[in-house]
Design a protein around this motif. Structure first.
Motif, PDB file in Angstrom:
ATOM      1  N   TYR A   8       0.840  -1.198   0.000  1.00  0.00           N
ATOM      2  CA  TYR A   8       0.000   0.000   0.000  1.00  0.00           C
ATOM      3  C   TYR A   8       0.877   1.252   0.000  1.00  0.00           C
ATOM      4  O   TYR A   8       1.760   1.390   0.850  1.00  0.00           O
ATOM      5  CB  TYR A   8      -0.903   0.027   1.239  1.00  0.00           C
ATOM      6  N   GLU A  56       3.038   0.337   3.308  1.00  0.00           N
ATOM      7  CA  GLU A  56       2.643  -0.834   4.107  1.00  0.00           C
ATOM      8  C   GLU A  56       2.738  -2.092   3.242  1.00  0.00           C
ATOM      9  O   GLU A  56       2.251  -2.094   2.108  1.00  0.00           O
ATOM     10  CB  GLU A  56       1.206  -0.684   4.603  1.00  0.00           C
ATOM     11  N   VAL A  58       1.826  -6.125   3.051  1.00  0.00           N
ATOM     12  CA  VAL A  58       0.981  -7.148   3.679  1.00  0.00           C
ATOM     13  C   VAL A  58       1.807  -8.420   3.884  1.00  0.00           C
ATOM     14  O   VAL A  58       2.350  -8.989   2.932  1.00  0.00           O
ATOM     15  CB  VAL A  58      -0.261  -7.438   2.804  1.00  0.00           C
ATOM     16  N   ARG A  63       0.048  -5.798   8.463  1.00  0.00           N
ATOM     17  CA  ARG A  63       0.516  -4.815   7.492  1.00  0.00           C
ATOM     18  C   ARG A  63       1.710  -4.093   8.112  1.00  0.00           C
ATOM     19  O   ARG A  63       1.552  -3.310   9.046  1.00  0.00           O
ATOM     20  CB  ARG A  63      -0.620  -3.853   7.131  1.00  0.00           C
TER      21      ARG A  63
END
Ligand SMILES: Cc1cc2nc3c(=O)[nH]c(=O)nc-3n(C[C@H](O)[C@H](O)[C@H](O)COP(=O)(O)O)c2cc1C
Ligand code: SF4
Length: 520
Positions: A8, A56, A58, A63
């Motif tokens: 992210y 971030e 995963v 996260r």
């Protein structure tokens, strides 16, 4: 073949301004060069702006966040094992465990930074559209009752009870009613509307749809600040997806109820955020304040009953419907119910979005969350509630951030923006700035504001250049001018400019008296 790693990187305008696009590209290119498959999702910001761009990854352990990272650091981060959540000086650990975030109570911003704002499925997977389903199964009057009982008050500035406003529009008999979302967000140091529209646009769309169902409106407009192109793009995508999936349109989810939303770009003037000016501007005219009555709830957009609500107010509606009035009521203090997304900015170490139940003190916000000033110098003042908000001195930092406690200190919470100043600030200049801002932004309709603001700037200049004798008389005159503006202005721009001026005069009088002294 291993599954791609989801990474992210915020597409939030604040993060992008700090290089998030370059970071996202560097991750894609760097992973490709290393034979790793990545799925880079452009989320909204979680609101930890001092850590943006915040990446971030995963992993099985959650996260894992890294920040702030620059595009130049990405090759080295990838080599160090970024895609596996490996240790690094930029590694912050599981994002959910960061105290700054964990201690918050995110109801309105519950999905901020978590979901992909372009994906309606992600929205639904994270609790989206539960509120609308609940509302569609209720009578419109019942929806209004839930909002009234929740205690929700408008987050745009005036803190008017949302349920009363909706009830008024609900009770009007008219062939056409409107929902007008105020997304002009003109206050200095505020960005919660922008973050919500960029990071969780479906929450606003759902909130507007519930409002429409409650009052019997079939058309909605989002009056969007023209300086928010990222939000415009996020909203356009979300509106298309909502239409395609039957959450907007002639027959929403087979209920027989029809509603659709259009975005209109603002005119770039502060006064266009005042609700009646906003309506003028939406109708294609110059943004100028309308005389009230009639209220917009009775005669609003194109002369029809209109709900005007702020982005945060409307984006809070889904959680109230989904969880119930009592759930929301249980947060907050006194008549300030629920949570408020506070925006901490200015000269502060850790600025960003802090959503908490009403009642957090200024001290807690500025020191526990903000970490004090960015310069490391003592904090001298905060301005709360935008350019028309009062300045609070450090001696009043024990004040809880809620409507009534601030009103008792001649201050206001407004849209929840808190701007921090260290001890190098010249408060006489800040008072002058407030008057100058009013002079520049005045719509010109009434004399106390149009003329008074300019005379006020001249007065402050005279006070700062004056000898002790003539200064005393001008200080009295400035106070009287504030009285006139407060009592005689047609709207809050002229009416509230006295707040910053008077608070500076009251708490920081020395700043007005130390300049231009003639040595005796
Ligand atoms: C000068 C001035 C500027 C304003 N700017 C905004 C704004 O940018 N956004 C906003 O939501 N409300 C703004 N307001 C408040 C609106 O007039 C109105 O109270 C609000 O949009 C109602 O929504 P709410 O009940 O959800 O807060 C402003 C008010 C004044 C007097
Ligand atoms: S107070 Fe200022 S902005 Fe408001 S109506 Fe009067 S002139 Fe216009």
């Amino acid at each position: 073949m291993s599954a791609p790693v989801t990474v992210y990187v915020p597409a939030d305008a604040g993060a992008v301004s700090l290089g998030a696009d370059r970071v996202a590209n560097a991750i894609s290119a760097g992973a490709r060069a290393r034979g790793r498959k990545v799925d880079v999702v452009r989320n909204g910001s979680r609101g930890l702006y001092w850590l943006e761009p915040l990446v971030e990854v995963v992993t099985a352990a959650g996260r894992i966040a890294y920040g702030p990272v620059s595009a130049g650091e990405i090759p080295q981060l990838l080599d160090a094992g970024l895609l596996d959540g490996a240790p690094h000086t930029r590694r912050l650990g599981d994002i959910e465990n960061l105290d700054w975030l964990k201690s918050q109570q995110r109801l309105t911003g519950v999905r901020l930074g978590i979901v992909n704002p372009a994906s309606i499925d992600d929205y639904i997977a994270h609790g989206g559209y539960v509120g609308l389903s609940t509302a569609l199964a209720m009578e419109p009057a019942g929806i209004v009752k839930v909002i009234t009982e929740s205690g929700l008050r408008g987050r745009g500035g005036a803190a008017f009870p949302t349920g009363i406003k909706w009830q008024t529009v609900h009770d009007q008999h008219a062939a056409q009613k409107y929902i007008a979302c105020n997304a002009d967000e003109g206050d200095s140091g505020t960005f919660s509307d922008r973050m919500l529209m960029e990071g969780d646009p479906f929450a606003l769309i759902e909130g507007m749809t519930i409002a429409a169902r409650a009052v019997g409106a079939s058309r909605g407009y989002i009056y969007l600040r023209v300086e928010y192109p990222h939000a415009a793009r996020a909203l356009a995508k979300a509106l298309t997806a909502a239409r395609e999936r039957g959450y907007l349109g002639a027959d929403i989810r087979g209920s027989g109820f029809g509603f659709d939303i259009s975005v209109r770009l603002g005119a770039g003037a502060y006064i266009c955020g005042e609700e009646t000016s906003m309506l003028e501007s939406l109708e294609g005219r110059r943004g100028e304040v309308r005389v009230r009555p009639p209220l917009p709830a009775i005669k609003g957009l194109f002369g029809q009953p209109t709900v005007v609500n702020n982005v945060v107010t409307l984006a809070t509606v889904p959680v109230v419907l989904a969880q119930g009035a009592q759930f929301y009521q249980d947060f907050g203090v006194g008549r300030s119910r629920g949570t408020i997304p506070l925006q901490l900015a200015g000269n502060v170490k850790r600025g960003g979005l802090i959503e908490r139940a009403f009642g957090l003190t200024v001290n807690q916000l500025v020191y526990d969350y903000g970490g004090g000033s960015a310069t490391g110098r003592p904090v001298r003042a905060v301005q709360i509630g935008g350019p028309l908000g009062a300045y609070l001195p450090e001696s009043q930092f024990d004040t809880p951030l809620e409507y009534e406690a601030l009103a008792a200190k001649n201050a206001l919470l407004g849209h929840g923006g808190v701007v921090v100043f260290d001890d190098s600030v010249d408060m006489a200049q800040m008072a002058r700035y407030a008057l100058e801002f009013c002079a520049v932004e005045s719509c010109g309709k009434c004399t106390p504001c149009r003329i008074g603001s300019t005379r006020g700037v001249e007065l402050v200049d005279r006070i700062l250049a004056a000898s002790n004798g003539s200064r005393a008389a001008d200080l009295v005159l400035l106070d009287e001018l504030c009285d006139t503006m407060f009592n005689g202005s047609l709207c809050g721009l002229g009416g509230m400019t006295p707040f910053p001026v008077r608070s500076a005069l009251k708490h920081f009088r020395n700043d007005f008296e130390r300049k231009g002294d003639i040595p005796s």
